[in-house]
Structure formats: C-alpha cells, structure tokens
Design a protein around this motif. Sequence first.
Motif, short mmCIF file in Angstrom:
data_model
loop_
_atom_site.label_atom_id
_atom_site.label_comp_id
_atom_site.label_asym_id
_atom_site.label_seq_id
_atom_site.Cartn_x
_atom_site.Cartn_y
_atom_site.Cartn_z
N ASP A 256 -43.82 63.36 -79.80
CA ASP A 256 -43.47 63.79 -81.15
C ASP A 256 -41.96 63.82 -81.35
O ASP A 256 -41.46 63.51 -82.45
CB ASP A 256 -44.05 65.18 -81.44
N ASP A 284 -48.43 67.03 -80.37
CA ASP A 284 -48.81 68.08 -81.32
C ASP A 284 -48.46 69.45 -80.75
O ASP A 284 -49.29 70.35 -80.69
CB ASP A 284 -50.30 68.01 -81.66
N ALA A 289 -46.34 69.50 -86.96
CA ALA A 289 -46.81 70.10 -88.21
C ALA A 289 -45.66 70.53 -89.12
O ALA A 289 -45.80 70.54 -90.35
CB ALA A 289 -47.70 71.31 -87.89
N ASP A 292 -40.80 66.89 -91.54
CA ASP A 292 -40.89 66.33 -92.89
C ASP A 292 -40.68 64.81 -92.82
O ASP A 292 -39.56 64.37 -92.56
CB ASP A 292 -39.83 66.97 -93.80
N PRO A 294 -44.86 65.75 -92.25
CA PRO A 294 -45.65 66.19 -91.10
C PRO A 294 -46.22 64.99 -90.35
O PRO A 294 -46.70 64.03 -90.96
CB PRO A 294 -46.76 67.03 -91.74
N THR A 296 -48.50 62.61 -88.07
CA THR A 296 -49.79 62.27 -87.49
C THR A 296 -49.56 62.08 -86.00
O THR A 296 -48.59 61.44 -85.59
CB THR A 296 -50.33 60.97 -88.11
N HIS A 299 -53.19 65.18 -80.40
CA HIS A 299 -53.11 66.58 -80.00
C HIS A 299 -53.52 66.76 -78.56
O HIS A 299 -54.64 66.40 -78.15
CB HIS A 299 -54.02 67.43 -80.89
N VAL A 332 -54.78 63.87 -84.87
CA VAL A 332 -54.59 64.77 -85.99
C VAL A 332 -53.84 64.00 -87.07
O VAL A 332 -52.68 63.61 -86.88
CB VAL A 332 -53.79 66.02 -85.58
N ARG A 334 -51.86 63.51 -90.39
CA ARG A 334 -51.03 64.21 -91.36
C ARG A 334 -50.37 63.18 -92.28
O ARG A 334 -50.97 62.13 -92.53
CB ARG A 334 -50.01 65.10 -90.64
N ALA A 335 -49.19 63.46 -92.77
CA ALA A 335 -48.62 62.64 -93.83
C ALA A 335 -47.87 61.40 -93.36
O ALA A 335 -47.58 60.51 -94.15
CB ALA A 335 -47.68 63.48 -94.69
N SER A 336 -47.54 61.29 -92.07
CA SER A 336 -46.69 60.19 -91.62
C SER A 336 -47.45 58.88 -91.38
O SER A 336 -46.84 57.83 -91.24
CB SER A 336 -45.94 60.57 -90.35
#
Length: 337
Positions: A256, A284, A289, A292, A294, A296, A299, A332, A334-336
């Motif tokens: 990450d 993760d 989380a 900016d 968030p 993906t 995990h 997981v 998310r927005a990316s």
Amino acid sequence: MVSNTAKRKPTIRDVAAAAGVSRGTVSRVLNGGHWVSPDARDKVEAAIAATGYHANHHARSLATGRADSVAFLLTEPQHLLFADPTFAILLRGAAEALAKHNKTLVLLVAGTPQERDNVAQFVAAGHVDGVLLISSHESDPLIDTLIDTGVPTVACGIPLGHENQIPTVSVDEAVSARTATAHLRALGRERIAHIAGPEDTPGGRFRRVGYREALGDLYDPALVEAGDFSRDSGAEAMANLLAREPHIDAVFAASDRMAAGAILALQQAGKTVPGDVAVVGFDDSGLAASFDPPLTTMHQPFDEISEAMVDLVLRAAAGKDAPSVTMPAALVVRASA
C-alpha cells in the motif's frame, strides 16, 4: 512515625490459604493450569487477585529453564518499525496473544551487522523461549544462526532459502497477486504495470510471480519496476514506468505504501486515479482506507497472522508439532480501482 519495615509481598502459601487449596495446586495454575479443575482454578485466580500476588518470573525461569518470553525480531532498519504500519500491527497482535499465555514479548531489531550479532548472542543465551521472525531477507545470515541455536522460530512469510526449515505463517502471495491483477483485467485495463518489492523478500518475489501468472502471454517485463515497499520508492518507480510506457492504464503495487507513492506520481504527471490509471495495493494495514482516493487492496489478516505465529512458537517451545499455516488474503475494493 514511618515504619522501616517494608510490607511483606504475598507468597504462594498466602494464595493457597486464601483459595483453600494446596500450594501444588497454585503452582500448577501458575504454570498453565494443567491437571487443575475449573473450580480450583477459579478459586486460585480469585485469591491471586485478592492477595495481589505476583509470580517471581526470574526464580521460575531458573527452576524450569524457561524464560517465559518470546522475541519479536524485525530484521529491518529501526525506523521502519514506525514508518511501516504492518510491523506495528503485527507487534501489537503478538503482544496481545502472548499476554493471554502470561508470556512477555521482547522486541529485537536486527537491521545492521552489529545488531544481528547482538541478537544472535541474546537468543543463544536463552533469554527467550522462541522467536517470531518478521520480514526476512534471503541473504540474511541471522536465519541460519537461529536455526543453528535450536531456538523455536516461526517466520511471517516464507523465508527464501529456508522454506522447509522453520514453520511459517503467511498469506498465499502468488494467489493474492493473481487476484489483484485479475481485478484490474476485469475492469478492462490492458497496460497493467507492476511495482514490485525487493526480490530477496517473499512479498517481493511471489507477488511478482502472481502478477506474471495473471497476465500470461500479455506479460511485458518493461511494465515492471522494483521498489523497496516504501512510499518514495513507489513514486520513483511510477515515474520511471511512465517515462518509458506513458500509456499505462493500471498498476498493481506490492504494498500500500508503494501504491500511495505511485498515486502521488500519477497526479503529478497529470493523470487521474482511477480514471486514467487504476491502482491496486497490497496489505490493507490502515493507510489504504484513509488515503485519497481510498485504495483498492489485498487485505492481509494481520491479527490472525500474529495469533497463529504465537500459537506455533509456543507449540514448538513445548516440543509439540508446529505445522506451517497459510491464510487467505481478500480483495477489498475501494475508489482507486
């Protein structure tokens, strides 16, 4: 007038009298509760609390040959203990799991040759009953030293070059990387790059293997750039990838932190995430989380990993079988990406 007589510390005899049991029963409770009825154990535990008794661990270790402590051994530079959130999560989980067994966690850092020598001497002297080995490197001689001393050792991740010599707890790195890359392919992305970790670490090597397997004939070595799991290395790797392959439309980063660095580099290059380039990370550990956008990511169940490592090292220290454990990692979204 102040008395010169210090308050006497409660003893096992006091606990036994308060609980109405023998001193042998109290001793068995203090040493794990074997061959003690639940009722007697409850009475002893209540008496311990009432009398304020604390075991003399030094005396017990001399009598039993056990240190009642386990080392959390990080084979990385000291600053990474605080810079990389995965290590802090594993440390917390190990401490909590050991506390349930009335064991103490000892933090050891061996990121330099001198630190490795100090750790080797400390472990060989019997100051710990076992070692939780975190973030191993293939060329690290400390692994051989641990094996030679015979101290029970459990590795987080498969230690390269020592795969069948010590028990391990890990996620399936290659399968997890295939899942992450397949997710990007399912989004319709065609030029999928990979920011890999160091080749001498299991996360670096096997996540690259999974990425390559997921792409098959579409694999292009020009779309792979190595980092060191840090944010700065992710940004540098992303800049290098864009310089030679400006039409990249997706990136799978092996951590990450590297994914976060890649996004910063993409934004500096005028690219949008995920519009122009979709990004998937790995771990993760908390950063994903809150970033900016968030992230993906894959995990890793760090709390379960810590608990399983503690269970294995205590089993090994007790002379029991300690088979390696592989845990699933979950995507997981998310927005990316």
